[in-house]
Every structure is written in structure tokens, then in C-alpha cells.
Design an enzyme around this catalytic site. Structure first.
Site, PDB file in Angstrom:
ATOM      1  N   GLU A 233      -6.393 -14.475 -14.478  1.00 57.68           N
ATOM      2  CA  GLU A 233      -5.731 -13.245 -14.070  1.00 57.68           C
ATOM      3  C   GLU A 233      -6.434 -12.639 -12.859  1.00 57.68           C
ATOM      4  OE1 GLU A 233      -5.695 -10.809 -17.656  1.00 57.68           O
ATOM      5  OE2 GLU A 233      -5.352 -12.588 -18.868  1.00 57.68           O
ATOM      6  N   GLU A 344       0.238  -3.473 -16.533  1.00 60.39           N
ATOM      7  CA  GLU A 344      -0.142  -3.274 -17.928  1.00 60.39           C
ATOM      8  C   GLU A 344      -0.953  -1.988 -18.029  1.00 60.39           C
ATOM      9  OE1 GLU A 344      -2.203  -6.595 -19.762  1.00 60.39           O
ATOM     10  OE2 GLU A 344      -3.250  -5.293 -21.159  1.00 60.39           O
TER      11      GLU A 344
END
Ligand SMILES: *[C@@H]1O[C@H](CO)[C@@H](O)[C@H](O)[C@H]1NC(C)=O
Length: 429
Positions: A233, A344
Site C-alpha cells: 500500500e 479510508e
């Protein structure tokens, strides 16, 4: 190891007095031993923290005091945390990838978009205002005592809580608000992927509580969503607990077991091998986009080198940051099975209501350019090492009244989407 001296004397005289002295002594000893055990557990923690800091903070060649309060240590490339890993003791560091994906979009050619025009001033890291790291060193954000103390434990510092991955396929109303993590993402699956790219609008979302965060990133995922999920990520994040402030920072993450025992943010454990002396993981990004005003974005490319199998990361057009060695992973040693792009946040539901922590710019996708945050030119790397437009893009959000996502496609931006929102509002409580 820490010794506390203590002396005991004898008492004398008549029996009653002796008894009183014994009582007093006993009481004294009791309270002393209480204090001592408290001291000991305190100093045990201190020792643990010190040992951890010593592991993380290698001896710098040079240190740079950034205006945001960070200290950037320039450490010898060969001293970096990755080489504490037993498998990397004899690793021959690779100074460049063997292959670079061929692209659809040449960022320099795309000059007609408003964002491209705004990009006259390249995005930067704050500490560059003060100095640079010499060649053959890498810049590392120094971990401070307070950084570690904010974590729930020394062991958890720099690590994600379990299972924070958005899992579009099993999305159902029953799963809403799982772990309090909320997403607004796009994704592709059902193919073999060898990398992904995106240009990500940079904002500084407001975080309601320090135990929450807001991030915008891409996920390279391998395996099913079980205990052995592999993930790489990268993107930007605001995370008061991790960094001690509300700055927007460049970050990476990796795990090979669904965030359980392996992996971490940035260089906070052995794994990622950095070769670049200009960009520090975890350092603040500057400037930041403003509502109805200047827009800034960063581009991130992650791809698998077909010859060595390592996963490389490039920041912007100019900075190849380094690579995650192939052996760190299981599924990802072959290829990725899913790519996700988006935002997120953690909704810790303070007072039982939805948090007002923002995602993206804090505005909904409908508002569009200059107001809502975007990802543009989202692409995947195929088996032949070509960058391609993703096929069959899906979208996912747990509660679109809190954070939403809207995709589009045009000549300048390729596949793009706007995403984010304010969190708590009359339709999201
Ligand atoms: C971060 O922002 C919140 C409000 O959004 C504020 O309460 C907090 O004090 C800020 N933290 C720091 C370290 O500046």
C-alpha cells in the site's frame, strides 16, 4: 539491570520498642518494594522503548531539522532497517529496476487540465527547505520516544490493527462499519496484475480524534481475504497517533499475513529497501490543495520487476524510491489478484455518533474539481509490463451518505474518480 540501593539498619532496646521498629521497618519495606516494582515496570517499559528506538534509529551521517518538527536522519544506505532482516544479511542491493512499465499516459504531455497547469510548483517534502541527504544515504524520519509511547504497545508501534482491508465482494449491510473502518474506493479483480499507478490529489482532511486517521492510497492485493492476505500500500495519510500531528504525509505499508505478524508503515520494520536519497517515507508533503483554490497531486507507481520479482515503487516522475523484496510475500511473489484505489478513515464513533473525520477533501464527489478529492490516470500493469487502463472497475463504500465515490473517464485524465466526504452530517449520524 537498574539497581536501587537500600540499606537496612538494626534496631535495639526494649522489646516493645523493638516490635514497633520492626513494624515501622516492615511498613517501610512494604512501601519501598511497591515503589520499586512500580519503578521496575516503568523502567522495563523505558528500556523496551529505548531498545526499540535504537533498533529503528540508525546512526546518522547527517541530521536535518524539518520545519514541521521532524528530524530527518540521513543514514548510510547499507545501515537501513531492511538489512536487520535475517534473509537480507547477504542481499545485494539493487540500485535500479531492470524494467520500467511502459505507459499510456505521459504525465508531462498532459498539460491541458487545470491540475496540470497548477503543477508548475512541484510537490515537495517540507524538510527539503532545510537541506538534502548526501548520496549513498537515505532520509529516514527519526522515531521519537513520544511516537512509540502513543502506540498501544511497543510491539504495535508502526503496525495496523488487524483486518482493515476493504473487502468489496463480501460487502453486505451486516458488515457496515466493521472495525469502524470506512472506505470509498474503486477496484479491479479477476485478472493477474503486476502493478498499479495513480495520480492522487493531496489534501489535509480534519481528524476528529487522535485515534482515528484518514488516508488515500492504492492497494496491491494478493490472495483471498484470509489470514494470509498479501498487501502493498502507498499514498498519503493524516494519522495523529502515528506521527503526533495532523500533517499530510507520504506513506507505505506492507503485510504478508493480513496485518497480523508481518509488515509495517514506512521503514518501521525490516522489509522495504530504499535507494533514494531525496524522499523520506512518513515525511510531510507540501503544498496541500485548498478548496476552490490551488490543487496539488502526487503520482505513485508500484510494479513488479519481471526479472527479480521485487515490487518497486516510484514517486512522481523522478523518484524511484526502492523495492519490497519478493521473498517478503507469498501470493505476491507471483502476481496481484486485486487492485484498489481510494480513501479510508477510522470511525471510532465517539459519543455513539459517526465521526466527523473527513475523507479526501471532506467534500462529496458531486462537487468536482477544486472541491472534491480525486484519483486520476488510474492504471494497472499487465503481464507484459505495460501500463493499461483498468477493465471492469467496481466501486465500494460502506455508507455513501458519509463518504462516496464516483468514477469517470476522459482523454486528459484517463480513468479517474472523485471520492470522500465529511463523515458526520444530517444523513450520516
Ligand atoms: C489535530 O486536529 C484536531 C482537530 O481536528 C485537534 O483537536 C488536535 O489538537 C490537532 N492535533 C495536533 C497535534 O495538532
Amino acid at each position: 539491570m537498574v539497581g536501587d540501593g537500600g540499606g537496612g539498619g538494626g534496631g535495639g532496646g526494649r522489646k516493645g520498642r523493638a516490635f514497633a521498629v520492626v513494624l515501622v521497618l516492615w511498613g517501610l519495606m512494604f512501601s519501598v518494594s511497591c515503589v520499586a516494582s512500580r519503578l521496575e515496570s516503568g523502567s522495563k517499559q523505558t528500556l523496551e522503548v529505548q531498545k526499540h528506538l535504537k533498533r529503528l534509529n540508525k546512526t546518522p551521517v547527517k541530521s536535518i531539522q524539518s520545519p514541521d518538527g521532524d528530524i530527518i536522519d540521513c543514514i548510510s544506505m547499507l545501515d537501513q532497517p531492511a538489512f536487520d532482516h535475517p534473509y537480507l544479511k547477504d542481499h545485494k542491493i539493487q540500485m535500479r529496476p531492470n524494467y520500467h512499465p511502459e505507459g499510456l499516459f505521459d504525465e508531462n504531455k498532459v498539460a491541458s487540465t487545470p491540475a496540470a497547469k497548477e503543477r508548475a510548483n512541484p510537490i515537495n517534502q517540507l524538510w527539503h527547505q532545510i537541506g538534502i541527504c548526501p548520496e549513498k544515504t537515505i532520509p529516514v524520519r527519526r522515531t521519537k520516544r513520544d511516537d512509540v509511547l502513543r502506540a498501544s504497545s511497543v510491539k504495535r508501534y508502526g503496525r495496523k490493527k488487524h483486518r482493515t482491508i476493504p473487502q468489496p465482494r463480501s460487502a453486505s449491510p451486516g458488515l457496515v462499519n466493521q472495525n469502524g473502518h470506512q472506505h470509498a474506493i474503486t477496484y479491479v479483480e479477476g485478472d493477474k496484475y503486476y502493478g498499479a499507478k495513480a495520480t492522487i490529489n493531496v489534501w489535509e482532511p480534519k481528524i476528529q480524534q487522535s485515534n482515528e486517521f484518514s488516508l488515500s492510497q492504492l492497494w496491491i492485493l494478493g490472495g483471498s481475504f484470509g489470514e494470509d492476505l498479501n498487501s502493498i500500500e502507498a499514498g498519503w495519510q493524516v494519522s495523529p497517533d502515528l506521527y503526533g500531528d495532523n500533517n499530510t504525509r507520504l506513506f507505505t505499508y506492507w503485510t504478508s499475513d493480513a496485518y497480523q505478524a508481518t509488515g509495517c508503515y514506512n521503514l518501521l520494520c525490516s522489509g522495504f529497501i530504499q535507494i533514494n536519497n531525496e524522499i523520506a517515507m512518513g515525511a510531510s508533503i507540501s503544498p496541500i490543495s485548498a478548496y476552490r483554490s490551488s490543487q496539488y497531486d502526487i503520482s505513485i507507481l508500484i510494479w513488479k520487476d519481471p526479472s527479480e520479482g521485487h515490487w518497486w515503487m516510484q514517486f512522481g516522475n523522478d523518484y524511484v524510491l526502492g523495492y519490497w523484496p519478493s521473498f517478503l510475500f507469498s501470493y505476491l511473489t507471483d502476481s496481484a489478484s486485486m487492485i484498489e484505489w481510494g480513501g479510508e478513515v477510522v470511525n471510532s464513533q465517539p459519543d455513539g455518533e459517526h465521526t466527523s473525520t473527513q475523507m479526501g477533501s471532506g467534500h462529496f464527489p458531486e462537487e468536482g474539481f477544486g472541491k472534491a478529492s480525486y484519483f486520476r490516470n488510474i492504471q494497472v500493469v499487465d503481464e507484459s509490463n505495460n501500463l493499461k487502463a483498468p477493465k471492469g472497475i467496481g466501486t465500494f463504500t460502506e455508507q455513501s451518505n458519509c463518504y462516496d465515490v464516483q468514477t469517470g473517464n476522459n482523454g486528459d485524465w484517463g480513468h479517474y474518480f472523485y471520492y470522500g466526504g465529511p463523515g458526520k452530517n444530517p444523513k450520516c449520524l
